[in-house]
Enzyme design. Structure first.
Site, PDB file in Angstrom:
ATOM      1  NE  ARG A  45     -18.229 -13.153 -84.446  1.00 39.59           N
ATOM      2  CZ  ARG A  45     -18.029 -14.427 -84.755  1.00 39.59           C
ATOM      3  NH1 ARG A  45     -18.946 -15.344 -84.502  1.00 39.59           N
ATOM      4  NH2 ARG A  45     -16.892 -14.820 -85.304  1.00 39.59           N
ATOM      5  N   GLY A  46     -17.668  -9.096 -79.652  1.00 40.92           N
ATOM      6  CA  GLY A  46     -17.672  -9.059 -78.183  1.00 40.92           C
ATOM      7  C   GLY A  46     -18.470  -7.951 -77.531  1.00 40.92           C
ATOM      8  CD  GLU A 101     -12.557  -3.937 -78.096  1.00 41.56           C
ATOM      9  OE1 GLU A 101     -13.644  -4.478 -78.395  1.00 41.56           O
ATOM     10  OE2 GLU A 101     -11.481  -4.233 -78.628  1.00 41.56           O
ATOM     11  CG  ASP A 102     -14.735  -7.341 -76.196  1.00 44.75           C
ATOM     12  OD1 ASP A 102     -13.758  -6.639 -76.547  1.00 44.75           O
ATOM     13  OD2 ASP A 102     -14.877  -8.515 -76.565  1.00 44.75           O
ATOM     14  CG  ASP A 105      -5.674  -8.742 -73.433  1.00 47.72           C
ATOM     15  OD1 ASP A 105      -5.441  -8.755 -72.231  1.00 47.72           O
ATOM     16  OD2 ASP A 105      -5.312  -9.661 -74.195  1.00 47.72           O
ATOM     17  CG  PHE A 154      -9.473 -16.017 -71.547  1.00 44.71           C
ATOM     18  CD1 PHE A 154      -8.726 -15.272 -72.461  1.00 44.71           C
ATOM     19  CD2 PHE A 154     -10.669 -16.589 -71.967  1.00 44.71           C
ATOM     20  CE1 PHE A 154      -9.161 -15.113 -73.769  1.00 44.71           C
ATOM     21  CE2 PHE A 154     -11.108 -16.431 -73.276  1.00 44.71           C
ATOM     22  CZ  PHE A 154     -10.359 -15.694 -74.186  1.00 44.71           C
ATOM     23  NE  ARG A 167     -19.366 -14.518 -79.608  1.00 42.36           N
ATOM     24  CZ  ARG A 167     -18.262 -13.791 -79.751  1.00 42.36           C
ATOM     25  NH1 ARG A 167     -18.072 -12.718 -79.018  1.00 42.36           N
ATOM     26  NH2 ARG A 167     -17.331 -14.132 -80.620  1.00 42.36           N
TER      27      ARG A 167
END
Ligand code: IMP
Ligand code: MG
Length: 178
Positions: A45-46, A101-102, A105, A154, A167
């Protein structure tokens, strides 16, 4: 989940994100200038906020679709296993595909998603990620367009969550435990 044991410190402002979106969209529109069959694929959902802003800046005809992969769950450690929770609705064979994509990583998610989509024989498969944490990489992969490189922190906001919260922040912030 306890949401009272941390605070969120501003890292990237809404204004910087908007400016970067505009620049990325110009580069992407330029790259795909000859297409009439682009599908913009948001990883849920990011990426939902980023895809909404970026797609509206693209000067290209395009369709929008979504793919959902399994996420971190309620902690900050990346799981190496990536599962498809919700597949695309449409076919991508012979189409140009731009994955949104958010965050890249460790790179496991993007690696898996690219392999999956590539196996369906798209014409071109490109990736735009809002954030990149290169110091965390475990798989040798990168997005074709990146909004911002960030350190190993983070982060939340602008679609990105910590245990499903935050969010709806209009900017990117870093999680700081008290
Ligand atoms: P990767 O498979 O380790 O590259 O993980 C990518 C996914 O992990 C991203 O799409 C995010 O959903 C999640 N993730 C990675 N870093 C963060 C973070 O700082 N905040 C929230 N989610 C993150
Ligand atoms: Mg994600």
């Amino acid at each position: 989940m306890d949401h009272s044991n941390y605070t969120v410190e501003p890292m990237i402002s809404a204004k910087s994100i908007a400016a970067r979106c505009e620049a990325l969209a110009a580069e992407i529109s330029d790259y795909f200038h000859d297409t009439d069959k682009l599908i913009v694929v948001g990883l849920l959902r990011g990426s939902f906020v980023f895809i909404a802003d970026l797609a509206r800046e693209l000067s290209l005809p395009c369709e929008v679709d979504f793919l959902e992969t399994s996420s971190y769950g309620n902690n900050t450690e990346s799981s190496r296993e990536v599962r498809i929770l919700k597949d695309l609705r449409g076919e991508i064979e012979g189409r140009d595909v731009l994955v949104i994509e958010d965050i890249v990583d460790t790179g496991h998610t993007l690696h898996h998603v690219k392999a999956l989509l590539q196996s369906r024989n798209p014409a071109r498969l490109k990736v735009c990620a809002l954030l990149d944490k290169p110091s965390r990489r475990e798989v040798d992969i990168s997005a074709d367009w990146t909004g911002f490189e960030i350190p190993d922190e983070f982060v939340v906001g602008y679609g990105i969550d910590y245990a499903q919260r935050n969010r709806n922040l209009d900017h990117i912030g870093k999680v700081v435990f008290k």
